[in-house]
Scaffold this motif. Structure first.
Motif, PDB file in Angstrom:
ATOM      1  N   ALA A  62     -48.685   7.554 -35.116  1.00  0.00           N
ATOM      2  CA  ALA A  62     -48.618   6.966 -36.462  1.00  0.00           C
ATOM      3  C   ALA A  62     -47.199   6.486 -36.728  1.00  0.00           C
ATOM      4  O   ALA A  62     -46.245   7.273 -36.663  1.00  0.00           O
ATOM      5  N   ALA A  63     -47.076   5.186 -36.993  1.00  0.00           N
ATOM      6  CA  ALA A  63     -45.739   4.618 -37.244  1.00  0.00           C
ATOM      7  C   ALA A  63     -45.410   4.580 -38.728  1.00  0.00           C
ATOM      8  O   ALA A  63     -44.270   4.300 -39.110  1.00  0.00           O
ATOM      9  N   GLY A  64     -46.400   4.828 -39.595  1.00  0.00           N
ATOM     10  CA  GLY A  64     -46.166   4.789 -41.039  1.00  0.00           C
ATOM     11  C   GLY A  64     -47.235   5.586 -41.749  1.00  0.00           C
ATOM     12  O   GLY A  64     -48.025   6.320 -41.138  1.00  0.00           O
ATOM     13  N   ASN A  66     -49.666   4.270 -43.593  1.00  0.00           N
ATOM     14  CA  ASN A  66     -50.930   3.549 -43.624  1.00  0.00           C
ATOM     15  C   ASN A  66     -51.763   3.909 -42.406  1.00  0.00           C
ATOM     16  O   ASN A  66     -51.262   3.944 -41.280  1.00  0.00           O
ATOM     17  N   GLU A  67     -53.039   4.167 -42.665  1.00  0.00           N
ATOM     18  CA  GLU A  67     -53.942   4.527 -41.582  1.00  0.00           C
ATOM     19  C   GLU A  67     -54.022   3.424 -40.537  1.00  0.00           C
ATOM     20  O   GLU A  67     -54.210   3.687 -39.355  1.00  0.00           O
ATOM     21  N   LYS A  68     -53.842   2.187 -40.979  1.00  0.00           N
ATOM     22  CA  LYS A  68     -53.925   1.063 -40.041  1.00  0.00           C
ATOM     23  C   LYS A  68     -52.758   1.066 -39.063  1.00  0.00           C
ATOM     24  O   LYS A  68     -52.800   0.403 -38.025  1.00  0.00           O
ATOM     25  N   ASP A  69     -51.715   1.775 -39.416  1.00  0.00           N
ATOM     26  CA  ASP A  69     -50.545   1.842 -38.538  1.00  0.00           C
ATOM     27  C   ASP A  69     -50.693   2.912 -37.450  1.00  0.00           C
ATOM     28  O   ASP A  69     -49.767   3.110 -36.653  1.00  0.00           O
ATOM     29  N   THR A  70     -51.802   3.594 -37.439  1.00  0.00           N
ATOM     30  CA  THR A  70     -52.040   4.652 -36.452  1.00  0.00           C
ATOM     31  C   THR A  70     -52.883   4.113 -35.296  1.00  0.00           C
ATOM     32  O   THR A  70     -53.918   3.490 -35.524  1.00  0.00           O
ATOM     33  N   ILE A  71     -52.415   4.342 -34.092  1.00  0.00           N
ATOM     34  CA  ILE A  71     -53.203   3.958 -32.915  1.00  0.00           C
ATOM     35  C   ILE A  71     -53.673   5.234 -32.202  1.00  0.00           C
ATOM     36  O   ILE A  71     -52.954   6.242 -32.151  1.00  0.00           O
ATOM     37  N   TYR A 115     -40.515   2.982 -31.842  1.00  0.00           N
ATOM     38  CA  TYR A 115     -40.709   3.486 -33.202  1.00  0.00           C
ATOM     39  C   TYR A 115     -39.445   4.258 -33.604  1.00  0.00           C
ATOM     40  O   TYR A 115     -38.770   4.868 -32.763  1.00  0.00           O
ATOM     41  N   PRO A 118     -41.809   8.187 -35.233  1.00  0.00           N
ATOM     42  CA  PRO A 118     -43.271   8.248 -35.102  1.00  0.00           C
ATOM     43  C   PRO A 118     -43.796   9.664 -35.285  1.00  0.00           C
ATOM     44  O   PRO A 118     -43.087  10.650 -35.070  1.00  0.00           O
TER      45      PRO A 118
END
Length: 372
Positions: A62-64, A66-71, A115, A118
């Motif tokens: 996770a870079a932030g 926001n869930e969308k920022d998690t790979i 990152y 992270p």
């Protein structure tokens, strides 16, 4: 030479009595494998939080906020113990706990400028499965798949539904065969051919030694002393010996001389052998020889029961009267023993008296008791 003619005059070897029989020639106690508490083989639970090659994990970065920022990256740990992560590359994680692996990936992300701060989490999805062959005297011999955290001797025997009634107490574990290209079934065949039928292990071929590690386990000692565990690697073979003891022979002055099956898990003594043969055929019979092969012979030679002179034997003299009265005189027998109830001057004289009495219609009484 017929076995029925064996006696003190025809069998060569060192002579002993129960009083001076060396310890290495005493028949061992025959344990009953069916009474062994296999649960005592349980090992301490393997730490499932420690990573190893073949495990499948899911790495989340996770870079932030926001869930969308998690790979999320599902990945298998390769044979070198590394995970291959997109953009990050290879990271060595085998042998680490999950938390330590997470910290290592964080450092790799920062050091490579991917990152700034992270958040990395790792989830164990599936432990590596080990293929273990269980062969020999088990109820269901086969190849079983066990999670690496549960790949131990107890789990393998449990998968095979426990010991077969013909099982002995010795187990051979051969690890690492898969790393040398040797199939588990080929190793199992080698193990089977390397163990004789009376419970003595022998050396394997040099090729077998070069390809794998061998552990010989005595189930009785392991369960009594709490030395369980015995971790199994992928491709390991567990071979449980089959106990098929050689028969016992009872000859000489007995009612039914012959060959008798040796019980798999029971103790047999001199008086038991005489009882199997219907008792003595002469009331004066007292001198008994137990003819026993030396332990080295049991491993190195195949013995023809019709020709026992071709191996080195010992003679153990036993008095039947003493055996009935004293436990230490009533010696324990071993598979392959020959129990010979001997003729003596007293038995010969008694037989002559019987024949004379029969010839004279029983007119000559036998006064008193025979002298022993």
């Amino acid at each position: 030479m017929s076995l029925a003619s064996v006696g003190c005059a025809t069998v060569r070897g060192e002579k002993y009595t129960y009083n001076n029989l060396p310890k290495h020639l005493i028949a061992g106690v025959r344990e009953n494998p069916q009474t062994i508490e296999l649960s005592k083989l349980a090992s301490a639970t393997t730490d499932s939080d420690v990573l190893d090659h073949g495990d499948v994990v899911e790495v989340s970065i996770a870079a932030g906020l926001n869930e969308k920022d998690t790979i999320r990256i599902p990945v298998r740990i390769n044979d070198e113990g590394d995970v291959e992560l997109p953009e990050i590359g290879r990271v060595h994680v085998a042998g680490m706990k999950v938390t330590a692996a997470e910290a290592t990936i964080v450092q790799e992300c920062i050091s490579r400028g991917l990152y700034r701060s992270p958040s990395v989490t790792m989830l164990m999805k599936q432990q590596r499965t080990n293929r273990i062959m269980v062969a020999g005297a088990v109820k269901k011999p086969s190849v079983y798949e066990l999670p690496r955290g549960q790949s131990d001797l107890l789990s393998a025997l449990s998968k095979a539904e426990g010991l077969d009634p013909t099982a002995g107490t010795q187990v051979i574990i051969r690890n690492m065969g898969h790393r040398s290209g040797v199939r588990p079934d080929a190793i199992a065949s080698g193990l089977k051919n390397g163990i004789d039928t009376i419970g003595h292990s022998v050396e394997m071929t040099s090729k077998m030694h070069e390809t794998s590690d061998t552990i010989k386990v005595d189930l009785v000692s392991a369960t009594k002393n709490g030395t369980g565990g015995y971790q199994l690697e992928d491709g390991a073979v567990v071979y449980v010996e089959k106990r098929d003891p050689e028969p016992l022979h009872v000859i000489g002055l007995v009612t039914r001389p012959g060959r008798f099956e040796f019980p798999i898990a029971e103790e047999l003594r001199v008086t038991d052998a005489i009882a199997l043969a219907g008792g003595v055929s002469s009331m004066a019979a007292d001198k008994i020889f137990v003819i026993r092969r030396k332990p080295s012979v049991l491993i190195n030679k195949t013995v023809d029961p019709e020709n026992p002179d071709n191996v080195e034997t010992i003679l153990i003299q036993v008095s039947l009267a003493n055996a009935k009265q004293k436990a230490n005189s009533n010696i324990r027998l071993a598979p392959g023993d020959v129990v010979s109830v001997e003729q003596t001057p007293v038995t010969v004289i008694l037989e002559l008296f019987k024949r004379t009495s029969m010839n004279f219609g029983g007119s000559i009484p036998l006064l008193g008791s025979p002298i022993f």
